[in-house]
Design a protein around this motif. Structure first.
Motif, PDB file in Angstrom:
ATOM      1  N   TYR A 158       0.707  -1.323   0.113  1.00  0.00           N
ATOM      2  CA  TYR A 158      -0.072  -0.148  -0.202  1.00  0.00           C
ATOM      3  C   TYR A 158       0.798   1.216   0.051  1.00  0.00           C
ATOM      4  O   TYR A 158       2.070   1.324   0.353  1.00  0.00           O
ATOM      5  CB  TYR A 158      -1.138   0.027   1.238  1.00  0.00           C
ATOM      6  N   SER A 159       0.215   2.362  -0.397  1.00  0.00           N
ATOM      7  CA  SER A 159       0.915   3.607  -0.297  1.00  0.00           C
ATOM      8  C   SER A 159       1.364   4.150   1.047  1.00  0.00           C
ATOM      9  O   SER A 159       0.712   3.685   1.949  1.00  0.00           O
ATOM     10  CB  SER A 159       0.261   4.664  -1.073  1.00  0.00           C
ATOM     11  N   SER A 160       2.406   4.642   1.181  1.00  0.00           N
ATOM     12  CA  SER A 160       2.866   5.282   2.673  1.00  0.00           C
ATOM     13  C   SER A 160       3.165   4.205   3.599  1.00  0.00           C
ATOM     14  O   SER A 160       2.826   4.642   4.872  1.00  0.00           O
ATOM     15  CB  SER A 160       1.981   6.328   2.981  1.00  0.00           C
ATOM     16  N   CYS A 161       3.634   2.962   3.295  1.00  0.00           N
ATOM     17  CA  CYS A 161       4.040   2.184   3.976  1.00  0.00           C
ATOM     18  C   CYS A 161       5.301   2.201   4.350  1.00  0.00           C
ATOM     19  O   CYS A 161       5.729   1.141   5.441  1.00  0.00           O
ATOM     20  CB  CYS A 161       3.647   0.621   3.606  1.00  0.00           C
ATOM     21  N   GLY A 162       6.114   3.039   3.894  1.00  0.00           N
ATOM     22  CA  GLY A 162       7.568   2.964   4.031  1.00  0.00           C
ATOM     23  C   GLY A 162       8.310   2.037   3.180  1.00  0.00           C
ATOM     24  O   GLY A 162       9.579   1.672   3.585  1.00  0.00           O
ATOM     25  N   MET A 189      16.116  -2.645 -16.177  1.00  0.00           N
ATOM     26  CA  MET A 189      16.941  -2.094 -14.929  1.00  0.00           C
ATOM     27  C   MET A 189      17.407  -3.226 -14.096  1.00  0.00           C
ATOM     28  O   MET A 189      18.344  -3.233 -13.386  1.00  0.00           O
ATOM     29  CB  MET A 189      16.265  -0.885 -14.038  1.00  0.00           C
ATOM     30  N   GLY A 190      16.577  -4.285 -13.810  1.00  0.00           N
ATOM     31  CA  GLY A 190      16.897  -5.220 -13.071  1.00  0.00           C
ATOM     32  C   GLY A 190      17.483  -6.759 -13.506  1.00  0.00           C
ATOM     33  O   GLY A 190      17.507  -7.671 -13.056  1.00  0.00           O
ATOM     34  N   ARG A 191      17.571  -6.684 -14.946  1.00  0.00           N
ATOM     35  CA  ARG A 191      18.110  -7.642 -15.813  1.00  0.00           C
ATOM     36  C   ARG A 191      19.300  -8.370 -15.200  1.00  0.00           C
ATOM     37  O   ARG A 191      19.397  -9.544 -15.087  1.00  0.00           O
ATOM     38  CB  ARG A 191      18.441  -7.095 -17.058  1.00  0.00           C
ATOM     39  N   ARG A 192      20.207  -7.510 -14.493  1.00  0.00           N
ATOM     40  CA  ARG A 192      21.496  -8.393 -14.117  1.00  0.00           C
ATOM     41  C   ARG A 192      21.231  -8.641 -12.548  1.00  0.00           C
ATOM     42  O   ARG A 192      22.244  -8.928 -11.762  1.00  0.00           O
ATOM     43  CB  ARG A 192      22.595  -7.321 -14.315  1.00  0.00           C
ATOM     44  N   ARG A 193      20.150  -8.729 -11.947  1.00  0.00           N
ATOM     45  CA  ARG A 193      19.802  -9.057 -10.638  1.00  0.00           C
ATOM     46  C   ARG A 193      20.398  -7.851  -9.797  1.00  0.00           C
ATOM     47  O   ARG A 193      20.741  -7.020 -10.137  1.00  0.00           O
ATOM     48  CB  ARG A 193      20.129 -10.411 -10.283  1.00  0.00           C
ATOM     49  N   GLY A 194      20.609  -8.346  -8.412  1.00  0.00           N
ATOM     50  CA  GLY A 194      21.174  -7.346  -7.598  1.00  0.00           C
ATOM     51  C   GLY A 194      20.256  -5.933  -7.415  1.00  0.00           C
ATOM     52  O   GLY A 194      20.982  -4.895  -7.342  1.00  0.00           O
ATOM     53  N   VAL A 195      18.933  -5.785  -7.158  1.00  0.00           N
ATOM     54  CA  VAL A 195      18.095  -4.864  -7.293  1.00  0.00           C
ATOM     55  C   VAL A 195      17.051  -5.063  -6.188  1.00  0.00           C
ATOM     56  O   VAL A 195      16.562  -6.171  -6.028  1.00  0.00           O
ATOM     57  CB  VAL A 195      17.535  -4.509  -8.432  1.00  0.00           C
ATOM     58  N   VAL A 196      16.751  -4.063  -5.515  1.00  0.00           N
ATOM     59  CA  VAL A 196      15.417  -3.999  -4.699  1.00  0.00           C
ATOM     60  C   VAL A 196      14.542  -2.942  -5.363  1.00  0.00           C
ATOM     61  O   VAL A 196      14.877  -1.863  -5.508  1.00  0.00           O
ATOM     62  CB  VAL A 196      15.840  -3.481  -3.261  1.00  0.00           C
ATOM     63  N   MET A 197      13.434  -3.437  -5.858  1.00  0.00           N
ATOM     64  CA  MET A 197      12.474  -2.651  -6.438  1.00  0.00           C
ATOM     65  C   MET A 197      11.074  -2.541  -5.575  1.00  0.00           C
ATOM     66  O   MET A 197      10.810  -3.604  -5.185  1.00  0.00           O
ATOM     67  CB  MET A 197      12.279  -3.291  -7.733  1.00  0.00           C
ATOM     68  N   ASP A 198      10.744  -1.264  -5.464  1.00  0.00           N
ATOM     69  CA  ASP A 198       9.409  -1.330  -4.948  1.00  0.00           C
ATOM     70  C   ASP A 198       8.484  -0.610  -5.505  1.00  0.00           C
ATOM     71  O   ASP A 198       8.517   0.254  -6.551  1.00  0.00           O
ATOM     72  CB  ASP A 198       9.460  -0.416  -3.277  1.00  0.00           C
ATOM     73  N   GLY A 199       7.090  -1.186  -5.205  1.00  0.00           N
ATOM     74  CA  GLY A 199       5.842  -0.700  -6.159  1.00  0.00           C
ATOM     75  C   GLY A 199       4.778  -1.291  -5.620  1.00  0.00           C
ATOM     76  O   GLY A 199       4.336  -1.513  -4.681  1.00  0.00           O
ATOM     77  N   ARG A 200       3.844  -1.848  -6.667  1.00  0.00           N
ATOM     78  CA  ARG A 200       2.554  -2.216  -6.575  1.00  0.00           C
ATOM     79  C   ARG A 200       2.314  -3.769  -7.280  1.00  0.00           C
ATOM     80  O   ARG A 200       1.665  -4.549  -6.945  1.00  0.00           O
ATOM     81  CB  ARG A 200       1.444  -1.702  -6.989  1.00  0.00           C
ATOM     82  N   ASP A 201       3.111  -3.859  -8.527  1.00  0.00           N
ATOM     83  CA  ASP A 201       3.284  -4.975  -9.016  1.00  0.00           C
ATOM     84  C   ASP A 201       4.314  -5.769  -9.392  1.00  0.00           C
ATOM     85  O   ASP A 201       4.640  -6.281 -10.283  1.00  0.00           O
ATOM     86  CB  ASP A 201       2.483  -4.580 -10.462  1.00  0.00           C
ATOM     87  N   GLN A 205      -8.112   2.498  -5.482  1.00  0.00           N
ATOM     88  CA  GLN A 205      -7.759   2.524  -7.069  1.00  0.00           C
ATOM     89  C   GLN A 205      -6.814   1.401  -7.249  1.00  0.00           C
ATOM     90  O   GLN A 205      -6.780   0.944  -8.289  1.00  0.00           O
ATOM     91  CB  GLN A 205      -7.335   4.011  -7.382  1.00  0.00           C
ATOM     92  N   ASP A 206      -5.762   1.459  -6.481  1.00  0.00           N
ATOM     93  CA  ASP A 206      -4.598   0.621  -6.701  1.00  0.00           C
ATOM     94  C   ASP A 206      -5.162  -0.911  -6.730  1.00  0.00           C
ATOM     95  O   ASP A 206      -4.653  -1.666  -7.452  1.00  0.00           O
ATOM     96  CB  ASP A 206      -3.625   0.678  -5.715  1.00  0.00           C
ATOM     97  N   GLU A 207      -5.935  -1.324  -5.857  1.00  0.00           N
ATOM     98  CA  GLU A 207      -6.593  -2.502  -5.794  1.00  0.00           C
ATOM     99  C   GLU A 207      -7.488  -2.830  -6.733  1.00  0.00           C
ATOM    100  O   GLU A 207      -7.795  -4.113  -7.085  1.00  0.00           O
ATOM    101  CB  GLU A 207      -7.128  -2.658  -4.283  1.00  0.00           C
ATOM    102  N   HIS A 208      -8.487  -1.887  -7.055  1.00  0.00           N
ATOM    103  CA  HIS A 208      -9.379  -2.168  -8.134  1.00  0.00           C
ATOM    104  C   HIS A 208      -9.143  -1.873  -9.428  1.00  0.00           C
ATOM    105  O   HIS A 208     -10.064  -2.155 -10.563  1.00  0.00           O
ATOM    106  CB  HIS A 208     -10.645  -1.360  -7.595  1.00  0.00           C
ATOM    107  N   PRO A 234      -3.627  -4.642 -10.815  1.00  0.00           N
ATOM    108  CA  PRO A 234      -3.839  -4.091  -9.594  1.00  0.00           C
ATOM    109  C   PRO A 234      -2.923  -4.654  -8.453  1.00  0.00           C
ATOM    110  O   PRO A 234      -2.351  -5.779  -8.611  1.00  0.00           O
ATOM    111  CB  PRO A 234      -5.521  -4.888  -9.427  1.00  0.00           C
ATOM    112  N   LEU A 235      -3.084  -4.050  -7.376  1.00  0.00           N
ATOM    113  CA  LEU A 235      -2.130  -4.209  -6.319  1.00  0.00           C
ATOM    114  C   LEU A 235      -2.601  -5.550  -5.714  1.00  0.00           C
ATOM    115  O   LEU A 235      -3.730  -5.617  -5.158  1.00  0.00           O
ATOM    116  CB  LEU A 235      -2.154  -3.137  -4.997  1.00  0.00           C
TER     117      LEU A 235
END
Ligand code: DC
Length: 232
Positions: free
Chosen positions: A16-20, A128-140, A192-195, A200-201
């Motif tokens: 969810y948004s604003s979860c840190g 951007m994540g093709r070579r691994r070694g990434v932390v990616m944050d988002g919804r999907d 909106q993100d879930e629906h 969807p999230l």
């Protein structure tokens, strides 16, 4: 401290948004020597571009006009050692501060529901994540962008706790906002993100849930480092 003996993996953090999520993702990336990618910033950057180019007027997102602008949006990241994270640029302009306003927050869910926007940004994220070694944050990230991520985390927290954190963050930066407006924005975006019809999230079936309503960042780090160690 970077540990080169560990296998380089993809860590997908959704929620969810604003979860840190971004603070947490950034701390993990620093600990592992990984790249951190805030995908929400990319959707915000497209939204800002749409606002400044008139494709969003009086809060109404004109979908075809946003799509028509997509070819002229060049998003890039540059590492900022002072922040310990990458700043986002649109067509060479630093927009890191301007993408976090309530005006952008109020329109970004609608912009991110446009299929052509998602197609463009998901392709960039996968590259951007093709070579691994990434932390990616988002919804999907765990469901669409990297369904093969080695570690998937689904973050959640009480909406009132999230609103309070976001309110404190924005007022500390000197923005004039009301707590009620922030809480409404968070609840609207959750909905909106879930629906939305596309990406969807959702918690990926193999994601682990992290509810950080009552956890410090240090406690969250201990939690995640145990999970990363278990994967090696
Ligand atoms: O994480 P954030 O609040 O900065 O994200 C802004 C918006 O972007 C959020 O409301 C939903 C959208 N988003 C998305 O649809 N997919 C992502 N991978 C990241 C963000």
């Amino acid at each position: 401290m970077q540990d080169n003996t560990l296998k380089r993996i993809v860590i997908a953090i959704d929620g969810y948004s604003s979860c840190g999520k971004s603070t947490f993702a950034k701390a993990i990336a620093a600990r592992l020597g990984y790249i951190f990618i805030d995908t929400g910033a990319m959707y915000r950057a497209v939204t800002l571009h749409a606002l400044t180019h008139g494709a969003i007027r009086s809060g109404i997102v004109h979908e075809e006009e946003v799509v028509a602008l997509l070819d002229s949006v060049d998003i890039s990241f540059r590492f900022n050692p002072e922040r310990g994270a990458s700043d986002i640029y649109v067509n060479g302009d630093l927009v890191e501060g301007r993408i976090r306003t309530i005006e952008v927050s109020n329109c970004v869910s609608r912009v991110s529901a446009i299929p052509a926007v998602r197609t463009k940004l998901v392709a960039m994220q996968q590259e951007m994540g093709r070579r691994r070694g990434v932390v990616m944050d988002g919804r999907d990230i765990g469901t669409v962008v990297f369904p093969d991520a080695e570690l998937k985390i689904f973050m959640t927290a009480d909406p009132a706790v999230r609103a309070r954190r976001r309110y404190d963050e924005l007022t500390a930066k000197g923005q004039q906002v009301s707590y009620e407006e922030i809480e409404r924005n968070i609840r609207d975006r959750d909905y909106q993100d879930e629906h939305r019809a596309i990406a969807p999230l959702r918690k990926a079936a193999d994601a682990v849930v992290l509810d950080n309503s009552r956890m410090t960042v240090a406690e969250q780090m201990t939690w995640v480092m145990e999970r990363i160690a278990a994967l090696q």
